[in-house]
Write a protein that holds these residues in place. Structure first.
Motif, PDB file in Angstrom:
ATOM      1  N   ALA A   1     -37.692 -43.838  14.462  1.00  0.00           N
ATOM      2  CA  ALA A   1     -36.752 -42.908  15.279  1.00  0.00           C
ATOM      3  C   ALA A   1     -36.108 -43.614  16.538  1.00  0.00           C
ATOM      4  CB  ALA A   1     -37.326 -41.509  15.823  1.00  0.00           C
ATOM      5  N   ASP A   2     -34.872 -43.376  16.828  1.00  0.00           N
ATOM      6  CA  ASP A   2     -34.400 -43.939  18.109  1.00  0.00           C
ATOM      7  C   ASP A   2     -34.065 -43.032  19.168  1.00  0.00           C
ATOM      8  OD1 ASP A   2     -32.387 -42.670  17.060  1.00  0.00           O
ATOM      9  OD2 ASP A   2     -30.909 -44.379  17.104  1.00  0.00           O
ATOM     10  N   LEU A   3     -34.667 -41.641  18.901  1.00  0.00           N
ATOM     11  CA  LEU A   3     -34.531 -40.584  19.781  1.00  0.00           C
ATOM     12  C   LEU A   3     -35.642 -39.614  19.514  1.00  0.00           C
ATOM     13  CD1 LEU A   3     -33.611 -39.100  22.358  1.00  0.00           C
ATOM     14  CD2 LEU A   3     -31.896 -37.947  20.807  1.00  0.00           C
TER      15      LEU A   3
ATOM     16  N   ILE B   1     -28.025 -37.362  22.333  1.00  0.00           N
ATOM     17  CA  ILE B   1     -28.172 -37.120  20.994  1.00  0.00           C
ATOM     18  C   ILE B   1     -26.974 -38.030  20.232  1.00  0.00           C
ATOM     19  CG2 ILE B   1     -27.812 -35.218  19.157  1.00  0.00           C
ATOM     20  CD1 ILE B   1     -29.118 -33.484  21.052  1.00  0.00           C
TER      21      ILE B   1
ATOM     22  N   ARG C   1     -30.818 -42.275  14.595  1.00  0.00           N
ATOM     23  CA  ARG C   1     -31.998 -41.571  13.807  1.00  0.00           C
ATOM     24  C   ARG C   1     -33.132 -40.745  14.766  1.00  0.00           C
ATOM     25  NH1 ARG C   1     -33.180 -44.630   8.812  1.00  0.00           N
ATOM     26  NH2 ARG C   1     -35.270 -44.248   8.966  1.00  0.00           N
ATOM     27  N   PRO C   2     -32.356 -39.726  15.239  1.00  0.00           N
ATOM     28  CA  PRO C   2     -33.299 -38.737  15.899  1.00  0.00           C
ATOM     29  C   PRO C   2     -34.364 -38.144  15.261  1.00  0.00           C
ATOM     30  CG  PRO C   2     -31.334 -37.543  15.487  1.00  0.00           C
ATOM     31  CD  PRO C   2     -31.132 -39.165  15.023  1.00  0.00           C
TER      32      PRO C   2
ATOM     33  N   ILE D   1     -36.944 -35.685  20.019  1.00  0.00           N
ATOM     34  CA  ILE D   1     -36.650 -34.511  20.809  1.00  0.00           C
ATOM     35  C   ILE D   1     -38.015 -33.615  20.566  1.00  0.00           C
ATOM     36  CG2 ILE D   1     -35.176 -32.659  20.825  1.00  0.00           C
ATOM     37  CD1 ILE D   1     -33.132 -34.211  19.255  1.00  0.00           C
TER      38      ILE D   1
ATOM     39  N   ALA E   1     -31.971 -33.933  10.818  1.00  0.00           N
ATOM     40  CA  ALA E   1     -33.034 -34.906  11.527  1.00  0.00           C
ATOM     41  C   ALA E   1     -34.420 -34.415  10.876  1.00  0.00           C
ATOM     42  CB  ALA E   1     -33.148 -35.016  12.872  1.00  0.00           C
TER      43      ALA E   1
ATOM     44  N   ALA F   1     -27.590 -41.584  19.341  1.00  0.00           N
ATOM     45  CA  ALA F   1     -28.838 -41.775  18.576  1.00  0.00           C
ATOM     46  C   ALA F   1     -28.307 -42.028  17.301  1.00  0.00           C
ATOM     47  CB  ALA F   1     -29.975 -40.637  18.762  1.00  0.00           C
TER      48      ALA F   1
ATOM     49  N   ARG G   1     -26.869 -36.141  12.238  1.00  0.00           N
ATOM     50  CA  ARG G   1     -27.247 -37.446  12.344  1.00  0.00           C
ATOM     51  C   ARG G   1     -28.414 -37.433  10.916  1.00  0.00           C
ATOM     52  NH1 ARG G   1     -23.771 -38.982  14.617  1.00  0.00           N
ATOM     53  NH2 ARG G   1     -23.759 -39.866  16.703  1.00  0.00           N
TER      54      ARG G   1
END
Length: 540
Positions: free
Chosen positions: A267-269, A199, A204-205, A271, A231, A202, A328
């Motif tokens: 998003a780069d992650l 996290i 942009r989660p 969840i 987020a 990241a 984030r």
């Protein structure tokens, strides 16, 4: 005074164990054999029995109540056709992760040696859709019941089958062993630390919230993590309300389709918080971002292998991460803009004089109601505007069959919700085809005098299947039927009813319905012409 101790029967042992597990009710259609002994024993334990008109409807009621209470709920049937008629409901419970216990009558030992009438291997039939099958002909009744309950409540939850012949139900039995709820261990510290690092890296989660997050403690931990990160949060159909629709971080509904793709591509992650793969539509995973998966138990995630998975009581990990991970937040206004684009792409429009646009039915209904009933949504094309445009404020505000997506769901589920919370009441959004599959349950609602409103999207068509036919040349009547007058049917069942064709008529009918005690039905002529564009925007 007679001091002779009462004999403990198999039925009493079964129900004592169910009471210890907090079973709130049993729904069903009784027959001979063990049924009446079980109902009487349930009454002595304070467990209500609710008579339905169909075994399938009773099983959906049980699954809906299990989702609302997070407790095991009973489904009672006679043997043979009673069990086979419950098969769809048990498949629904399996794919909705609902802990339903099917109490099935069986064949007494003396009869089993020679009988063929109504006999088939009931346990084998239920094997694909149950986590355990216990036969009291082979295992003592109390022991079998505790095992069935524990199997149903073990992660991931699901239904279990318990067979109880009349001779076992009425015969002497040993006391049940002490029932213990299955406990989930929290994820280990090393895995939580690894999640924290993911996290932190990241920028942009994005969060996808699923059915496991509806448990109160998990819902609270989920919201805390979303808000701590800043987020955007998308919810599956079954998780609507975990992050309310009006929350500034609500990003829309996640199905695995196209409508939510523009946001998640940024998003780069990703969840996943309790999002079960059974909730996703059958399309390839669209995103390159690594996935961090929070789940109660390991499961196949064939759509995409997670970069890291946390298993067990994941709410503890979410809580800890909410207090230790850096925020984030996405750029100011970005989530709201994406949410608006998502909603605009899914809105229906009317295409002539055929009736109301489906999304207009939903928004008009919610705006006209003074209260906030729980909503149950059936399967079919109308479920897309219902799940997109009905605003939810808390988990359990919306009930839907998403894993199985079975028609005939909305009315029985709404019956369970209205019975569970009479003051709040319930609303069933159903297509005409789905209502025809459970029409007899209107009589159940009328007999129970429930605070229930049924809104029928009446287009005289299997709209979703009609869209799927493509260029196929099908015979007349393959996908449509003469328009039914459901208002007349409802009046015949003992409820109040109206037929409407426009928004003004719907608002007037809803105002009268709110002032009318008992169940009521509003038959709304629906224009299906915009469904194809809506489904294209949703699924791609």
């Amino acid at each position: 005074m007679d001091q002779t101790p009462q004999r403990l029967t198999g039925a009493e042992t079964v129900m004592a164990c169910c009471a210890a597990a907090g079973m709130p009710a049993i729904f069903g259609v009784p027959g001979g054999g063990s049924s009446l002994d079980l109902i009487a024993a349930a009454k002595r334990q304070g467990i209500p029995f609710v008579l339905a008109r169909t075994e399938g409807g009773a099983g959906i009621m049980a699954a809906a109540l299990a989702e609302l209470t997070h407790r095991p709920v009973g489904l009672l049937t006679t043997r043979g056709p009673g069990v086979s008629n419950a098969a769809n409901a048990m498949a629904n419970a399996a794919l909705e992760r609902a802990p339903v216990i099917l109490f099935a009558d069986g064949f007494p030992a003396a009869e089993a040696r020679f009988t063929t009438h109504q006999w088939f291997d009931q346990a084998a039939m239920m094997a694909p859709v149950t986590s355990a099958r216990l036969l009291t002909q082979e295992v003592p009744a109390g022991e079998a019941t505790c095992a069935a309950l524990q199997a149903a409540l073990a992660a991931p939850c699901g239904p279990a089958y318990l067979e109880l012949p009349g001779d076992v139900a009425g015969g002497a039995a040993a006391p049940a062993p002490e029932f213990r709820w299955p406990e989930l261990p929290p994820p280990d510290a090393a895995t939580i630390a690894a999640a924290r690092r993911m996290i932190a890296q990241a920028q942009r989660p994005a969060v996808v919230i699923g059915l496991e997050a509806t448990l109160p403690a998990r819902a609270a931990a989920t919201r805390a993590l979303v808000e701590a990160l800043g987020a955007p949060a998308l919810v599956t159909y079954k998780a609507k309300g975990v992050v309310p629709d009006r929350h500034p971080l609500f990003g829309g509904v996640f199905t695995g389709g196209e409508a939510e793709a523009p946001l998640l591509h940024e998003a780069d992650l990703i969840i996943l918080l309790g999002a079960d793969p059974v909730e996703f539509i059958g399309q390839a995973w669209r995103y390159a971002a690594p996935v961090l998966d929070f789940a109660t138990a390991p499961r196949r995630l064939d759509y995409t292998p997670p970069a890291l998975a946390l298993h067990g009581a994941w709410e503890a990990a979410a809580e800890e991460l909410a207090g230790t991970c850096p925020a984030r937040p996405w750029p100011a206004g970005e989530v709201a803009r994406r949410r608006q684009v998502w909603a605009d792409s899914l809105r229906n429009t009317a295409g002539g004089n055929r009736g109301m646009a489906p999304s207009e039915i939903v928004t008009t209904t919610q705006a006209a109601l003074s209260g906030h009933p729980r909503v149950a949504v059936d399967a079919g094309a109308h479920m897309f505007p219902c799940t997109s445009f009905w605003e939810c404020f808390a988990p359990g505000d919306l009930l839907i069959s998403n894993g199985l997506a079975t028609m005939g769901y909305a009315l029985p589920a709404a019956i369970a919700a209205a019975w569970h919370d009479p003051a709040r009441g319930a609303l069933a959004f159903t297509g005409d085809g789905g209502l025809m599959m459970c029409l007899g349950e209107l009589a159940t609602a009328a007999a129970m005098k429930l605070n229930l409103t049924v809104v029928v999207f009446n287009d005289a068509l299997l709209s979703l299947i009609d869209i799927k036919k493509g260029a196929r040349d099908l015979p007349d009547g393959a996908l449509d039927w003469p328009e039914a007058d459901f208002a007349q049917v409802m009046r015949g069942m003992g409820g109040a009813a109206w037929r409407v064709t426009d928004a003004a008529g719907l608002r007037a009918a809803l105002a009268e319905a709110e002032a009318t005690p008992g169940p009521r039905l509003i038959d709304v002529r629906t224009d299906p012409s915009s469904y194809p564009a809506q489904i294209k925007a949703l699924r791609g």
